[in-house]
Structures are given as C-alpha cells and as structure tokens.
Design a protein around this motif. Structure first.
Motif, PDB file in Angstrom:
ATOM      1  N   ASN A 118       0.707  -1.157  -0.120  1.00  0.00           N
ATOM      2  CA  ASN A 118      -0.030   0.024  -0.155  1.00  0.00           C
ATOM      3  C   ASN A 118       0.876   1.331   0.004  1.00  0.00           C
ATOM      4  O   ASN A 118       0.377   2.321   0.164  1.00  0.00           O
ATOM      5  CB  ASN A 118      -0.926  -0.038   1.202  1.00  0.00           C
ATOM      6  N   ARG A 119       2.260   1.039  -0.149  1.00  0.00           N
ATOM      7  CA  ARG A 119       3.250   2.257   0.267  1.00  0.00           C
ATOM      8  C   ARG A 119       4.218   1.810  -0.565  1.00  0.00           C
ATOM      9  O   ARG A 119       4.957   0.572  -0.426  1.00  0.00           O
ATOM     10  CB  ARG A 119       3.391   2.550   1.601  1.00  0.00           C
ATOM     11  N   LEU A 120       4.891   3.067  -1.282  1.00  0.00           N
ATOM     12  CA  LEU A 120       6.002   2.456  -1.971  1.00  0.00           C
ATOM     13  C   LEU A 120       7.047   3.671  -1.461  1.00  0.00           C
ATOM     14  O   LEU A 120       6.772   4.793  -1.560  1.00  0.00           O
ATOM     15  CB  LEU A 120       6.014   2.478  -3.294  1.00  0.00           C
ATOM     16  N   ILE A 121       8.473   3.283  -1.084  1.00  0.00           N
ATOM     17  CA  ILE A 121       9.489   4.272  -0.958  1.00  0.00           C
ATOM     18  C   ILE A 121      10.611   3.989  -1.687  1.00  0.00           C
ATOM     19  O   ILE A 121      10.968   2.928  -2.016  1.00  0.00           O
ATOM     20  CB  ILE A 121       9.928   4.404   0.425  1.00  0.00           C
ATOM     21  N   MET A 122      11.401   5.182  -2.139  1.00  0.00           N
ATOM     22  CA  MET A 122      12.537   4.856  -2.947  1.00  0.00           C
ATOM     23  C   MET A 122      13.723   5.390  -2.268  1.00  0.00           C
ATOM     24  O   MET A 122      13.398   6.873  -1.674  1.00  0.00           O
ATOM     25  CB  MET A 122      12.380   5.576  -4.265  1.00  0.00           C
TER      26      MET A 122
ATOM     27  N   VAL B 183      11.497   9.169  -2.332  1.00  0.00           N
ATOM     28  CA  VAL B 183      10.253   9.069  -2.717  1.00  0.00           C
ATOM     29  C   VAL B 183       9.420   8.290  -1.947  1.00  0.00           C
ATOM     30  O   VAL B 183       9.844   7.350  -1.444  1.00  0.00           O
ATOM     31  CB  VAL B 183      10.227   8.543  -4.391  1.00  0.00           C
ATOM     32  N   ASP B 184       8.033   8.816  -1.678  1.00  0.00           N
ATOM     33  CA  ASP B 184       7.369   8.144  -0.602  1.00  0.00           C
ATOM     34  C   ASP B 184       6.040   8.403  -1.258  1.00  0.00           C
ATOM     35  O   ASP B 184       5.301   9.413  -0.922  1.00  0.00           O
ATOM     36  CB  ASP B 184       7.445   8.788   0.759  1.00  0.00           C
ATOM     37  N   VAL B 185       5.206   7.307  -1.802  1.00  0.00           N
ATOM     38  CA  VAL B 185       4.015   7.263  -2.627  1.00  0.00           C
ATOM     39  C   VAL B 185       3.008   6.294  -1.583  1.00  0.00           C
ATOM     40  O   VAL B 185       3.340   5.149  -1.557  1.00  0.00           O
ATOM     41  CB  VAL B 185       4.019   6.826  -3.872  1.00  0.00           C
ATOM     42  N   LYS B 186       1.923   6.991  -1.257  1.00  0.00           N
ATOM     43  CA  LYS B 186       0.827   6.102  -0.797  1.00  0.00           C
ATOM     44  C   LYS B 186      -0.468   6.099  -1.350  1.00  0.00           C
ATOM     45  O   LYS B 186      -0.729   6.539  -2.156  1.00  0.00           O
ATOM     46  CB  LYS B 186       0.863   6.428   0.859  1.00  0.00           C
ATOM     47  N   GLY B 187      -1.364   4.969  -0.743  1.00  0.00           N
ATOM     48  CA  GLY B 187      -2.430   4.893  -1.010  1.00  0.00           C
ATOM     49  C   GLY B 187      -2.884   5.172  -2.336  1.00  0.00           C
ATOM     50  O   GLY B 187      -2.323   4.408  -3.556  1.00  0.00           O
ATOM     51  N   GLU B 188      -4.046   6.097  -2.884  1.00  0.00           N
ATOM     52  CA  GLU B 188      -4.360   6.068  -4.172  1.00  0.00           C
ATOM     53  C   GLU B 188      -3.206   6.544  -5.066  1.00  0.00           C
ATOM     54  O   GLU B 188      -3.359   5.905  -6.345  1.00  0.00           O
ATOM     55  CB  GLU B 188      -5.745   7.068  -4.367  1.00  0.00           C
ATOM     56  N   ASP B 189      -2.509   7.473  -4.665  1.00  0.00           N
ATOM     57  CA  ASP B 189      -1.438   7.811  -5.603  1.00  0.00           C
ATOM     58  C   ASP B 189      -0.496   6.470  -6.176  1.00  0.00           C
ATOM     59  O   ASP B 189      -0.010   6.481  -7.210  1.00  0.00           O
ATOM     60  CB  ASP B 189      -0.705   8.782  -4.980  1.00  0.00           C
ATOM     61  N   LYS B 190      -0.358   5.758  -5.137  1.00  0.00           N
ATOM     62  CA  LYS B 190       0.477   4.623  -5.389  1.00  0.00           C
ATOM     63  C   LYS B 190      -0.201   3.538  -6.382  1.00  0.00           C
ATOM     64  O   LYS B 190       0.523   3.030  -7.273  1.00  0.00           O
ATOM     65  CB  LYS B 190       0.874   3.692  -4.138  1.00  0.00           C
ATOM     66  N   LYS B 191      -1.551   3.495  -6.318  1.00  0.00           N
ATOM     67  CA  LYS B 191      -2.319   2.606  -7.335  1.00  0.00           C
ATOM     68  C   LYS B 191      -2.178   3.213  -8.630  1.00  0.00           C
ATOM     69  O   LYS B 191      -2.113   2.099  -9.514  1.00  0.00           O
ATOM     70  CB  LYS B 191      -3.773   2.721  -6.745  1.00  0.00           C
ATOM     71  N   LYS B 192      -2.032   4.325  -8.676  1.00  0.00           N
ATOM     72  CA  LYS B 192      -2.103   4.769  -9.923  1.00  0.00           C
ATOM     73  C   LYS B 192      -0.933   5.107 -10.747  1.00  0.00           C
ATOM     74  O   LYS B 192      -0.483   5.230 -12.004  1.00  0.00           O
ATOM     75  CB  LYS B 192      -2.762   6.340 -10.165  1.00  0.00           C
ATOM     76  N   LEU B 193       0.299   4.658  -9.928  1.00  0.00           N
ATOM     77  CA  LEU B 193       1.667   4.789 -10.358  1.00  0.00           C
ATOM     78  C   LEU B 193       2.077   4.006 -11.569  1.00  0.00           C
ATOM     79  O   LEU B 193       1.677   2.779 -11.640  1.00  0.00           O
ATOM     80  CB  LEU B 193       2.669   4.417  -9.298  1.00  0.00           C
ATOM     81  N   THR B 194       2.907   4.529 -12.527  1.00  0.00           N
ATOM     82  CA  THR B 194       3.333   3.815 -13.605  1.00  0.00           C
ATOM     83  C   THR B 194       5.001   3.475 -13.313  1.00  0.00           C
ATOM     84  O   THR B 194       5.591   4.484 -12.750  1.00  0.00           O
ATOM     85  CB  THR B 194       3.215   4.376 -14.979  1.00  0.00           C
TER      86      THR B 194
END
Lengths: 264, 311
Positions: free
Chosen positions: A217-221, A229-240
C-alpha cells in the motif's frame, strides 16, 4: 508500528574504505503497512533492514518497534518481534536439518527454548497443514533435509517460518531475486497471501519496479541513505513504471541499477 | 597358531580402549559435527577428567561421585573455551589451545605431580572397570559390559537432548548462524553450552580411562582430538545411510573408535615402531579430512556443472 529516527551509520569509519550509509534516516510505518522499497545499489536498502533487525547497530539514532525501543536490544531478542526472509534461499533455513525441524525452530521464536520435546505429533500436523497451503508439494517432505529442496520451495517455507509467530514486522530482503521469474511470481503470490492472512506490517526490498508498484500500500525509493520518494494509497495505485523512473531522476537519485531498468 | 592367539588376546583391550575413546569421540562429535567447530580443549579436558577422578579416588571418594565431578570439571573447561570465544571474540581454535594450556597447569595441580597411580591392589574394589585386559581375566568382560552401558545411556540422553527445543537450537547454530539469530536463538549461549557439554563428556571418558589404565597421567591426553576425530570420521564413513538418525550416527562414532583401536593394536602387533603411531594417526585423519576437498577439486569437472541455487 516502526519508527526509525535520525539513524546514522558509517562503515569503516576513518579509513580509505569509509562508507557513510545513513546520515539521518527517518521512517515511520503504520500498523498493517506493506511498504515496498526500491533504490539503486548502495542506496542503503539492505543496510536499513539489517539495522532494524539488529545485525548492525546504528552509530546514532533510535529504532522503535510498536512503541518498544529496540536500539540496543541484541539481534536474537529482537527476533521475537521480527520475521525475516533473505535474498539467498540458503540463508533463511538450516540446510542439514529437516523441514519439520526448521519449522520447529521458527515455532520456538519468542519464547524460552527449554527441554520440551521440539516436535510433537500435534506440531507435525500443524506444520503439514501450513505447508499444504503453499501448494508446492512439500507437505509430504517433512523429514527431507531442507538443502534438498529447490530455492523457491525454501523461500516459501522461510516465509511461512517468518510469519508463523505473527511478528510485529516482516522484513523481506529481495527474497525473490535469486529465483527464476516463474518461481519468483509464485513466491510473491504466497507472500501477498501470508501478509494478508496475518495482517503483517511489512518492508519488502525489491529490484523489480513492477513488483514494487503491484504489491503493498506504500512505496518508498531510497538514494544515498535517504528516502527520496514516498507514495501511498490512491497515488500508489495509479503509479506507472515510467513515472517512477522520472520521480527518481527528479529526486536527484543516481542511475538505477541495470537490473531495475531491464525489468520495466 | 600362536601369533593368531596372541593377536586375539589383544582384542578385549582394543574393545575396552575403543569404547572409552568412543565416549570421548561422542563428545568431540558435538563440537565437530553439531556445532561445526574444531575444539582443541579436549587434549586437556580428557586429562582433567582423569586427574579429578584419580585424585578423588585417592581421597576415598565414591567412584560415582568421582566420575560426576570429572564430568563437571570437563564442563567447566568447555565453559572457559566458550567464554574466550564468545566474550573475547577469540577464534575458537585459538580459544581451545589457550584453555588446553591453562588445563595443563590445572592438571598438574590436581595430580600434585605428573601422575597419580591407582594401584590395582588398593583400588580393585573401588573402581568400576579394571586395568586388566587379558582374555583370561573375567573382569575384562565386566569392564566391557559397563562401558557398553555407559555408551548406551550417553547416546540415549543425547538423542533425547538434541530432540528438545534447546538441543534443536544447538543444531541450528552449527548449521546456519545467521538464520539461528534471525529465529531468536542466542548463538553465543548455544555455542558455550555445546562446548561445555562436549568437554564434560570427554572428561567423563577421561575418568574411565584413568580407571582402565590404572593411572592418571599428565601426558595421557596428547593427540586426543586426533583420535576422536579419527573415530568420528571412520564412523561417518561406515554409516553409509545419509538419512540415519542422530542415535545411529553416535553408535557409528563408537564403532569408529573401536575400529581405530583394532587397527592400532594390529599395527603394533605387526611390529610397527611405536614412535610412528601418532604420525600414522595424524596422517590417517589428514587423508580423511582432505578427501572431500580433493574429490571436489579433481572430480568436479566430470560432473555437469551445477545450476543456480534457484529452481
């Protein structure tokens, strides 16, 4: 659930080989977070997991797991809270011990190991049930030496062992990197299942951007010992994958490793 | 026919020696095979066992108490090696050599010299096993029976112990240190415990050896590790079944020790100068230890190169 505050770590300090891995790393995880971690070689991903697990002590900073300060707790004591799967399938299990013996060692994690007989027939049934869920045909190989199983089977069993005592934290360090793509996919599928069933707070390092996006549910780089980079929730789902690469360059990160680029 | 009869006459002696050294080899198996370390403490701790037992016997202490004290003294020597290794970070081989040297002094102190003789007239009723080893003497069969009983009890206890949670944690420590720590095992504790247990058993063998030889001698432990390793290696070679359980493996270690002494007695019988015996033992162990390496190095090309670890 996990709180890393101002972690500093330098290897080989004051020598020509000095390597400053962390100069003030901060990270906080909520209960039930499943965080995927990507980053180039030397970004500090594995070192971070090792610092959390207690294999290395940080030079500065503190580590809290579920409100407990574990900064100075030795590795074997911290293991009560932490389940781990390593990159090398040989590392997570004892090759010369049987499958059921390996599982019983994991089963004793977090309580005092005394003179109770390690494997009762009840335990054996429980292990068999757990192994059946893997759907890898290992449930009838309880008395096979671990070393005789394939890498994928070993990683899957290591996962079971890591999750058995419902740890507060599950640490996966590129646990599918040494497997062929098909087996890796299968082990990842089992990973998702195990994490969901036990509601485990998880940190998963991966070289594969696709996997990093598809799981958790969360991605960090990470780059140079920092979370860039720290992406969570809806933003992460849409990530390419493309967005991810751009974000990485924008954050001033070094080139991603070839392996990560190839896996796009 | 006389040479054959003479040779047969050496058999009970070889069997007695083999059973005693088999017990020592079981102790060595715990460090060498289970913990995967070579512990050189044993050259000292086997003498400590003998010295403690002989000293207490000479003070009219009951033989069972003497044997128990020998076992405890051995455990303490293992503890010293364990602490040198885990608390001070000294490599285990060096830690073993250091304790061995400390034990040399300790053993001289216990012996109050270099030897305590257990006169067979004075101590005949007090010791469990006899110094006599001729086939004509009925005592030798009692001795062999008692030693067999010791082997059975020790193997049974160890089989039980290594099946418990604690025993399992020792086995996993020797097999995979990283994994053991990740599974919450205090590997420093398990190493110290393994070294103590191993040396306790070796010292117990030493106490039996003192009774069998009718003396505890400061030099009796020289090369003990090599004899023990030879027994372990020969035992492993004889135990062809890879899946044999722990108890069976230990039985084969004892058989290995008996084979070692049979060969030893036979070689002496055939007239090999006794000066060469230790060299022979060491060479045999070197060959057996080196064989797997050479096999891998020179015969690996014939086999298909192994694939990656994954599958």
């Amino acid at each position: 659930m996990l709180k890393l505050s101002n972690i500093h770590k330098t290897f080989n300090a004051e020598t020509v080989n000095e390597k400053r891995v962390f100069t003030g790393l901060n990270l906080e995880l909520e209960d039930g977070d499943f965080v995927t971690i990507i980053g180039g070689n030397g970004a500090g991903k594995s070192t971070m997991l090792n610092v959390i697990a207690g294999a290395f002590k940080p030079d500065e900073g503190s580590i809290e797991i579920d409100g407990i300060d574990v900064t100075n707790m030795p590795e074997h004591k911290r293991a009560a809270y932490i389940g781990r799967v390593f990159q090398d399938p040989r590392m997570g299990t004892a090759s010369d011990l049987w499958v059921e013996e390996n599982m019983s060692i994991a089963d004793s994690r977090g309580h005092r190991r005394g003179l109770r007989w390690a494997i009762t027939s009840k335990d054996r049934e429980r292990y068999r049930e757990l192994l059946t869920q893997l759907d890898l045909g290992v449930e009838n190989r309880l008395t096979t030496k671990m070393g005789l199983l394939s890498g994928g089977q070993r990683q899957a069993i290591t996962l079971l062992m890591a999750a058995m005592k419902k740890p507060k934290l599950l640490l996966l360090d590129e646990h599918t990197a040494a497997l062929d793509p098909k087996t890796a996919a299968k082990v990842l599928e089992i990973t998702d299942k195990v994490i969901a069933e036990n509601k485990l707070t998880t940190l998963m390092v991966t070289h594969n951007m696709r996997d990093a996006i598809d799981h958790g549910n969360r991605l960090i780089m990470m780059s140079e010992g920092k979370v860039v980079v720290d992406v969570k929730g809806e933003d992460k789902k849409k990530l390419t994958v493309e967005q991810l690469v751009n974000m990485f360059s924008a954050a001033g990160g070094k080139e991603l490793s070839d392996k990560a680029m190839l896996s796009n | 026919m006389t040479p054959l009869l003479n040779w047969l006459g050496t058999l009970p002696g070889a069997l007695t020696q083999g059973l005693i050294w088999g017990i020592a080899a079981i102790g060595i198996y715990i460090t060498f095979k289970v913990l995967d370390v070579a512990d050189l403490t044993v050259d000292g701790s086997i003498v400590t066992g003998a010295a403690v037992c002989a000293f207490l016997l000479s003070k009219d202490v009951n033989i069972w108490v003497a044997i128990l004290c020998a076992f405890i003294a051995g455990m303490l020597s293992g503890l010293v090696t364990g602490f040198l290794h885990t608390l001070l970070g000294i490599p285990v081989i060096l830690a073993g050599i250091l304790s061995q040297l400390m034990l040399w002094s300790a053993n001289l102190l216990i012996l109050g010299g270099s030897i305590i003789a257990l006169s067979r007239f004075k101590y005949a009723d007090k010791v469990l096993i006899t110094a006599e080893s001729s086939a004509q003497n009925i005592n030798v069969y009692i001795t062999i029976g008692i030693l067999l009983a010791f082997c059975v009890v020790i193997i049974a206890l160890l089989y039980w112990f290594f099946g418990t949670e604690l025993g399992m944690s020792l086995r996993s420590t020797g097999n995979n240190l990283e994994m053991s720590r990740a599974q919450g095992i205090n590997t420093d504790f398990t190493k110290v415990l393994g070294l103590a247990l191993s040396n306790g058993i070796v010292a117990l063998a030493g106490s039996l050896l003192a009774q069998q030889q009718g003396a505890a001698n400061i030099n009796m432990g020289r090369g003990a590790i090599v004899i023990g390793l030879a027994a372990v290696i020969v035992g492993e070679a004889l135990c062809a079944k890879a899946t044999a359980n722990f108890a069976v493996r230990l039985i084969f270690v004892v058989i290995g020790a008996i084979v070692y002494w049979l060969v030893y007695q036979t070689v002496i019988f055939l007239g090999l100068p006794s000066e060469l015996l230790k060299m022979l033992s060491a060479l045999v162990v070197a060959i057996f230890l080196g064989a797997p390496y050479l096999k891998k190095k020179y015969f690996a090309n014939n086999k298909k190169k192994g694939g990656a670890v994954n599958a």
